[in-house]
Write an enzyme that holds these catalytic residues in place. Structure first.
Site, PDB file in Angstrom:
ATOM      1  N   LEU A 103     -21.397 -36.877  27.530  1.00 15.00           N
ATOM      2  CA  LEU A 103     -20.568 -36.424  28.635  1.00 15.00           C
ATOM      3  C   LEU A 103     -19.879 -35.141  28.183  1.00 15.00           C
ATOM      4  CD1 LEU A 103     -18.814 -39.710  29.894  1.00 15.00           C
ATOM      5  CD2 LEU A 103     -20.694 -38.474  30.996  1.00 15.00           C
ATOM      6  N   ASP A 104     -19.736 -34.183  29.098  1.00 15.55           N
ATOM      7  CA  ASP A 104     -19.040 -32.945  28.764  1.00 15.55           C
ATOM      8  C   ASP A 104     -17.621 -33.250  28.285  1.00 15.55           C
ATOM      9  OD1 ASP A 104     -21.303 -31.650  29.677  1.00 15.55           O
ATOM     10  OD2 ASP A 104     -20.463 -31.274  31.674  1.00 15.55           O
ATOM     11  N   LYS A 105     -17.066 -32.307  27.552  1.00 19.61           N
ATOM     12  CA  LYS A 105     -15.735 -32.504  26.967  1.00 19.61           C
ATOM     13  C   LYS A 105     -14.694 -32.836  28.027  1.00 19.61           C
ATOM     14  CE  LYS A 105     -12.375 -30.239  23.936  1.00 19.61           C
ATOM     15  NZ  LYS A 105     -12.063 -29.033  23.127  1.00 19.61           N
TER      16      LYS A 105
END
Length: 238
Positions: A103-105
């Site tokens: 998952l993106d930051k």
């Protein structure tokens, strides 16, 4: 199947192999209700194992759900920033858990952690077509034209072609997005291709497995066998 007791105990992640031997010799371990004090003794791998009277999990393959908070990297380790493995409680630190996909930051929500490489591969393999569901907040409402564009498969600005996906407008600048692949920043890029900038993004389901609302950001819990099967139970017809 018979397995050495010290090996079974260390598989729980609570003890190293040497610590397991010490706990067994100290009479803290029971298998099937019988206290065993010899680490090398073999027991049924399906037997109920207790430590100080409390049952423990001794199967080697484990899988957890984590409610990933914003600002944390989906990576094993990073010398400069916190990663999802920094959120793993000490009692599970010896299990060799790794994130399944990423998952993106700034994206929150459901992330799987496992030490089962076969399971991880099955979840992320394009052949499995496992559907991931996201709740997106955008700077404008999506409409039926956007739904149709998602349904037929979008072509992104760089020419990347996306598989058919699901879009469900919810109003108020929110929508549900269902994708069956995991391209880089895919949900954000798909919505951007329709003129919608993503403000917030949260993954709420993988297959038919939904995030446990009682967890809270940064918390995790182990999945049951039935919950693991839910990952592969979602239809991907859009």
């Amino acid at each position: 199947m018979l397995t050495r007791l010290d090996k079974l105990i260390s598989a729980s992640g609570l003890f190293s192999r040497s610590e397991a031997r010490d706990a067994i010799r100290a009479g803290r371990i029971a298998a099937g209700g019988i206290v065993i004090t010899r680490p090398e003794e073999k027991v049924d791998s399906g037997a109920l194992i207790t430590v100080d009277g409390e049952p423990i999990r001794t199967d080697a393959r484990r899988c957890f759900m984590l409610d990933k908070p914003a600002g944390v990297l989906t990576a094993a380790r990073d010398p400069r920033q916190d990663t999802v493995l920094d959120l793993v409680p000490g009692e599970y630190s010896r299990l060799g858990l790794q994130p399944v996909g990423r998952l993106d930051k700034d994206t929150t929500g459901l992330l799987l952690l496992t030490n089962d490489g076969e399971l991880a591969h099955r979840v992320i393999s394009p052949k499995s077509s496992v559907v991931k569901t996201y709740l997106a907040g955008t700077d404008g409402d999506t409409d039926e034209a956007d739904v149709e564009a998602f349904r037929y498969g979008l072509i992104l600005q760089d020419g990347t072609r996306c598989l058919p996906a699901g879009l469900e407008p919810l109003g108020g600048g929110q929508c549900l997005v269902r994708v069956q692949e995991g391209k880089y920043h895919q949900v954000k890029r798909m919505l951007a291709a329709r003129g919608k900038r993503v403000l917030t993004l949260r993954r709420i389901a993988i297959g038919a497995l939904h995030i446990d609302a009682s967890l809270g950001p940064g918390k995790m819990r182990e999945l049951s066998g039935d919950e693991i099967e839910l990952i592969f139970a979602h239809s991907h017809s859009f």
